[in-house]
Design an enzyme around this catalytic site. Structure first.
Site, PDB file in Angstrom:
ATOM      1  N   TYR A  54       0.831  -1.206   0.000  1.00 30.19           N
ATOM      2  CA  TYR A  54       0.000   0.000   0.000  1.00 30.19           C
ATOM      3  C   TYR A  54       0.863   1.253   0.000  1.00 30.19           C
ATOM      4  O   TYR A  54       0.759   2.103  -0.887  1.00 30.19           O
ATOM      5  CB  TYR A  54      -0.904  -0.054   1.228  1.00 30.19           C
ATOM      6  CG  TYR A  54      -1.721   1.180   1.505  1.00 30.19           C
ATOM      7  CD1 TYR A  54      -1.816   1.702   2.787  1.00 30.19           C
ATOM      8  CD2 TYR A  54      -2.408   1.842   0.478  1.00 30.19           C
ATOM      9  CE1 TYR A  54      -2.571   2.829   3.061  1.00 30.19           C
ATOM     10  CE2 TYR A  54      -3.169   2.978   0.733  1.00 30.19           C
ATOM     11  CZ  TYR A  54      -3.239   3.458   2.039  1.00 30.19           C
ATOM     12  OH  TYR A  54      -3.983   4.601   2.307  1.00 30.19           O
ATOM     13  N   SER A  80       7.171   4.128  12.700  1.00 26.16           N
ATOM     14  CA  SER A  80       5.744   4.186  13.010  1.00 26.16           C
ATOM     15  C   SER A  80       5.503   4.923  14.317  1.00 26.16           C
ATOM     16  O   SER A  80       6.350   4.903  15.217  1.00 26.16           O
ATOM     17  CB  SER A  80       5.210   2.757  13.122  1.00 26.16           C
ATOM     18  OG  SER A  80       3.920   2.751  13.682  1.00 26.16           O
ATOM     19  N   TYR A  89       5.807  -5.612  17.681  1.00 24.76           N
ATOM     20  CA  TYR A  89       5.869  -4.855  16.410  1.00 24.76           C
ATOM     21  C   TYR A  89       6.493  -3.483  16.659  1.00 24.76           C
ATOM     22  O   TYR A  89       7.472  -3.117  16.002  1.00 24.76           O
ATOM     23  CB  TYR A  89       4.469  -4.686  15.808  1.00 24.76           C
ATOM     24  CG  TYR A  89       4.455  -3.583  14.782  1.00 24.76           C
ATOM     25  CD1 TYR A  89       3.900  -2.338  15.068  1.00 24.76           C
ATOM     26  CD2 TYR A  89       5.068  -3.756  13.553  1.00 24.76           C
ATOM     27  CE1 TYR A  89       3.944  -1.317  14.153  1.00 24.76           C
ATOM     28  CE2 TYR A  89       5.116  -2.736  12.621  1.00 24.76           C
ATOM     29  CZ  TYR A  89       4.548  -1.512  12.938  1.00 24.76           C
ATOM     30  OH  TYR A  89       4.596  -0.491  12.033  1.00 24.76           O
ATOM     31  N   LYS A  92      10.306  -1.602  15.481  1.00 27.15           N
ATOM     32  CA  LYS A  92      10.522  -0.291  14.857  1.00 27.15           C
ATOM     33  C   LYS A  92      11.538   0.521  15.672  1.00 27.15           C
ATOM     34  O   LYS A  92      12.432   1.166  15.127  1.00 27.15           O
ATOM     35  CB  LYS A  92       9.185   0.466  14.737  1.00 27.15           C
ATOM     36  CG  LYS A  92       8.226  -0.128  13.725  1.00 27.15           C
ATOM     37  CD  LYS A  92       8.818  -0.049  12.318  1.00 27.15           C
ATOM     38  CE  LYS A  92       7.974  -0.773  11.284  1.00 27.15           C
ATOM     39  NZ  LYS A  92       8.585  -0.672   9.929  1.00 27.15           N
ATOM     40  N   ASN A 110      -6.911  -2.969   9.929  1.00 29.22           N
ATOM     41  CA  ASN A 110      -7.033  -1.523  10.119  1.00 29.22           C
ATOM     42  C   ASN A 110      -8.465  -1.047   9.843  1.00 29.22           C
ATOM     43  O   ASN A 110      -9.169  -1.595   9.000  1.00 29.22           O
ATOM     44  CB  ASN A 110      -6.047  -0.786   9.196  1.00 29.22           C
ATOM     45  CG  ASN A 110      -4.586  -1.034   9.574  1.00 29.22           C
ATOM     46  OD1 ASN A 110      -3.798  -1.464   8.770  1.00 29.22           O
ATOM     47  ND2 ASN A 110      -4.239  -0.773  10.834  1.00 29.22           N
ATOM     48  N   ARG A 162      -8.967  -3.364  22.433  1.00 29.69           N
ATOM     49  CA  ARG A 162      -8.030  -4.271  21.740  1.00 29.69           C
ATOM     50  C   ARG A 162      -6.661  -4.128  22.415  1.00 29.69           C
ATOM     51  O   ARG A 162      -6.205  -3.001  22.662  1.00 29.69           O
ATOM     52  CB  ARG A 162      -7.953  -3.884  20.269  1.00 29.69           C
ATOM     53  CG  ARG A 162      -6.944  -4.661  19.445  1.00 29.69           C
ATOM     54  CD  ARG A 162      -7.041  -4.359  17.957  1.00 29.69           C
ATOM     55  NE  ARG A 162      -6.568  -3.002  17.667  1.00 29.69           N
ATOM     56  CZ  ARG A 162      -6.433  -2.523  16.424  1.00 29.69           C
ATOM     57  NH1 ARG A 162      -6.796  -3.239  15.383  1.00 29.69           N
ATOM     58  NH2 ARG A 162      -5.978  -1.309  16.237  1.00 29.69           N
ATOM     59  N   ASP A 169      -3.778  -1.173  21.945  1.00 26.00           N
ATOM     60  CA  ASP A 169      -4.314   0.141  21.565  1.00 26.00           C
ATOM     61  C   ASP A 169      -3.988   1.176  22.632  1.00 26.00           C
ATOM     62  O   ASP A 169      -3.974   0.866  23.822  1.00 26.00           O
ATOM     63  CB  ASP A 169      -5.838   0.085  21.388  1.00 26.00           C
ATOM     64  CG  ASP A 169      -6.212  -0.418  19.996  1.00 26.00           C
ATOM     65  OD1 ASP A 169      -5.335  -0.402  19.117  1.00 26.00           O
ATOM     66  OD2 ASP A 169      -7.362  -0.819  19.794  1.00 26.00           O
TER      67      ASP A 169
HETATM   68  C1  WQD Z   1      -7.467   2.611  14.372  1.00 28.47           C
HETATM   69  C2  WQD Z   1      -8.478   2.707  15.496  1.00 28.47           C
HETATM   70  C3  WQD Z   1      -8.721   0.734  16.830  1.00 28.47           C
HETATM   71  C4  WQD Z   1     -10.473  -1.843  13.784  1.00 28.47           C
HETATM   72  C5  WQD Z   1      -2.130   0.314  13.189  1.00 28.47           C
HETATM   73  C6  WQD Z   1      -0.795  -0.177  13.639  1.00 28.47           C
HETATM   74  C7  WQD Z   1       0.224   0.883  13.339  1.00 28.47           C
HETATM   75  C8  WQD Z   1       0.175   1.259  11.900  1.00 28.47           C
HETATM   76  C9  WQD Z   1      -1.214   1.651  11.462  1.00 28.47           C
HETATM   77  C10 WQD Z   1       1.911   0.143  10.762  1.00 28.47           C
HETATM   78  C11 WQD Z   1      -7.973   2.047  16.764  1.00 28.47           C
HETATM   79  C12 WQD Z   1     -10.011   1.058  16.087  1.00 28.47           C
HETATM   80  C13 WQD Z   1      -9.911  -0.734  14.415  1.00 28.47           C
HETATM   81  C14 WQD Z   1     -11.749  -2.322  14.221  1.00 28.47           C
HETATM   82  C15 WQD Z   1     -11.828  -0.581  15.856  1.00 28.47           C
HETATM   83  N1  WQD Z   1       0.631   0.163  11.142  1.00 28.47           N
HETATM   84  N2  WQD Z   1     -10.583  -0.121  15.426  1.00 28.47           N
HETATM   85  N3  WQD Z   1     -12.378  -1.653  15.234  1.00 28.47           N
HETATM   86  O1  WQD Z   1      -4.108   0.574  15.489  1.00 28.47           O
HETATM   87  O2  WQD Z   1      -3.914   3.059  15.022  1.00 28.47           O
HETATM   88  O3  WQD Z   1      -2.418   1.484  13.864  1.00 28.47           O
HETATM   89  O4  WQD Z   1      -2.090   0.574  11.806  1.00 28.47           O
HETATM   90  O5  WQD Z   1       2.744   0.954  10.969  1.00 28.47           O
HETATM   91  O6  WQD Z   1       1.479   0.376  13.701  1.00 28.47           O
HETATM   92  O7  WQD Z   1      -0.879  -0.359  15.032  1.00 28.47           O
HETATM   93  O8  WQD Z   1      -4.807   1.558  13.255  1.00 28.47           O
HETATM   94  O9  WQD Z   1      -6.738   1.182  11.835  1.00 28.47           O
HETATM   95  O10 WQD Z   1      -5.936  -0.729  13.334  1.00 28.47           O
HETATM   96  O11 WQD Z   1      -7.075   1.241  14.336  1.00 28.47           O
HETATM   97  O12 WQD Z   1     -12.433  -0.009  16.791  1.00 28.47           O
HETATM   98  O13 WQD Z   1     -12.320  -3.326  13.694  1.00 28.47           O
HETATM   99  O14 WQD Z   1      -9.652   1.999  15.101  1.00 28.47           O
HETATM  100  O15 WQD Z   1      -9.009   0.351  18.167  1.00 28.47           O
HETATM  101  O16 WQD Z   1      -8.371   2.827  17.858  1.00 28.47           O
HETATM  102  P1  WQD Z   1      -3.852   1.676  14.524  1.00 28.47           P
HETATM  103  P2  WQD Z   1      -6.168   0.737  13.136  1.00 28.47           P
END
Ligand code: WQD
Length: 377
Positions: A19, A150, A174, A178, A225, A330, A333
């Site tokens: 991506y 990150s 993870y 980093k 995500n 989760r 988080d």
């Molecule tokens: C965003 C928010 C979830 C899914 C992750 C990695 C980070 C980076 C980006 C690589 C959070 C909430 C999510 C769902 C939810 N990756 N959520 N229900 O966790 O900020 O970052 O991706 O570098 O390292 O940790 O992104 O999109 O997973 O979550 O409520 O089914 O959405 O709790 O608060 P995140 P995310």
């Protein structure tokens, strides 16, 4: 304006089919200054994305393209596993000593939850492979690297918005991979200050897609995500018609987690600015302590949005009536990851102007044009 021909400015993008990687390659090609090499094992990406990137480059060629213009649409593609040092060496041997100007190192496993279950796989793929890559780069006199880091390196930050001076304290394997990779690169730059130039880019939450809809986020399997998951729900690609919101008891305005979302093309432009900063004539490292030419920058908008605000923005962009149920938090988080983008803005000239509405519009355009993602190819 650079005098060197694109041929001499070869840039290797690891994770180039992914991506972020595909959007970074798109941006590199638009400059007409770099010759792009992609290395990817397609663990969480599809080679078809690179065909699409080349198509965008073709579609954006000027009327009577010059040789440099045409060259800029070509990508040297390698399927390669970075944990296999022989495969990395094979790529560098292809271009010889000094043949590759710099590396944008994006390839990594990135699922926080998964990293807790299989930490060794994460340390092997994210840290050991980075060390192996750096060793090969050194052997071939390629000593410029832009490293994909990150916001998770900050763990639960003490202050919001988060400046780069915040102590690094990752909570998940993870995030630790980093932090460790940043430290490896930092130590290398201290050991050989006259050879290496490196910049770590701490991504906040990239979102959206190229407005052509030809490339976009297409994780293998069910997206972890939030934004790609919502896009899959709206297009009918995931069974669950109800979003599970991971907790609404956080110390945030509406109780759900806050993140700093930025358009993936703004993120990609940050990589071009970082590469420029690694050029010999750049003054960015002039006042670095003990001459080590290493710096880390946040890439974010500096604007936090909650989970519920994202759901609402995607409801507007897709017209889909998302249903959600709040369940438990989760693991891994944190309440709020909002960047202080001032350093990158001041020193790199970085900007992330695109608003959330454009991110959601471009994400939905990609998903609508590619309901099954790249797997059609
Ligand atoms: C965003 C928010 C979830 C899914 C992750 C990695 C980070 C980076 C980006 C690589 C959070 C909430 C999510 C769902 C939810 N990756 N959520 N229900 O966790 O900020 O970052 O991706 O570098 O390292 O940790 O992104 O999109 O997973 O979550 O409520 O089914 O959405 O709790 O608060 P995140 P995310």
């Amino acid at each position: 304006q650079k005098t060197q021909k694109a041929e001499e400015m070869r840039v290797l993008v690891t994770g180039g089919a992914g991506y972020i990687g595909s959007h970074v390659i798109y941006a590199l090609q638009q400059t007409r200054r770099y010759k792009v090499i992609s290395a990817d094992n397609y663990h969480n990406s599809f080679p078809g994305s690179l065909t699409r990137v080349a198509q965008i480059a073709q579609d954006t060629l000027p009327e009577n393209p010059s040789e440099a213009d045409k060259e800029s649409t070509e990508i040297d593609v390698f399927q390669c596993d970075l944990t296999n040092s022989e495969q990395i060496k094979g790529i560098f041997e292809r271009y010889g000593k000094g043949g590759i100007w710099g590396v944008v190192h994006i390839a990594a496993y990135k699922a926080v939850g998964e990293s807790v279950e299989i930490p060794l796989t994460y340390y092997a793929n994210n840290v050991a492979a980075t060390v192996s890559l750096l060793q090969t780069m050194s052997d071939f006199d390629c000593t410029r690297i832009v490293y994909s880091s990150s916001a998770t390196v900050y763990g639960t930050p003490p202050v919001i918005p988060i400046p780069e001076t915040t102590r690094l304290k990752a909570d998940s394997p993870y995030g630790k991979t980093k932090v460790m990779s940043e430290m490896v690169i930092d130590d290398l730059c201290h050991a050989e200050p006259n050879r290496w130039r490196a910049i770590s880019l701490r991504y906040f939450n990239p979102a959206g897609a190229h407005p052509s809809g030809l490339i976009g986020e297409d994780p293998r399997g069910r997206p972890g995500n939030l934004l790609p998951l919502l896009a899959h729900m709206a297009i009918g690609r995931v069974d669950a018609a109800t979003l599970q919101v991971f907790g609404n008891d956080y110390p945030t305005p509406d109780g759900t987690c806050v993140r700093d979302y930025l358009h993936v093309l703004d993120l990609a432009s940050g990589h071009l600015l970082a590469l420029d900063a690694l050029a010999p004539e750049s003054a960015i490292f002039d006042n670095c302590p003990d001459d080590a030419r290493y710096k880390a920058y946040n890439l974010g908008k500096g604007k936090g949005m909650s989970v519920l605000q994202i759901v609402e923005a995607m409801r507007k962009a897709t017209g889909f009536d998302f249903k959600y149920e709040v369940i438990g938090r989760r693991r891994g988080d944190v309440p709020d990851l909002t960047a202080d983008p001032a350093l990158a803005e001041r020193e790199l000239g970085f900007k992330a102007p695109q608003p959330l509405e454009v991110m959601c519009r471009d994400l939905w355009n990609w998903q609508s044009m590619n309901p099954q993602g790249y797997t059609q190819q």
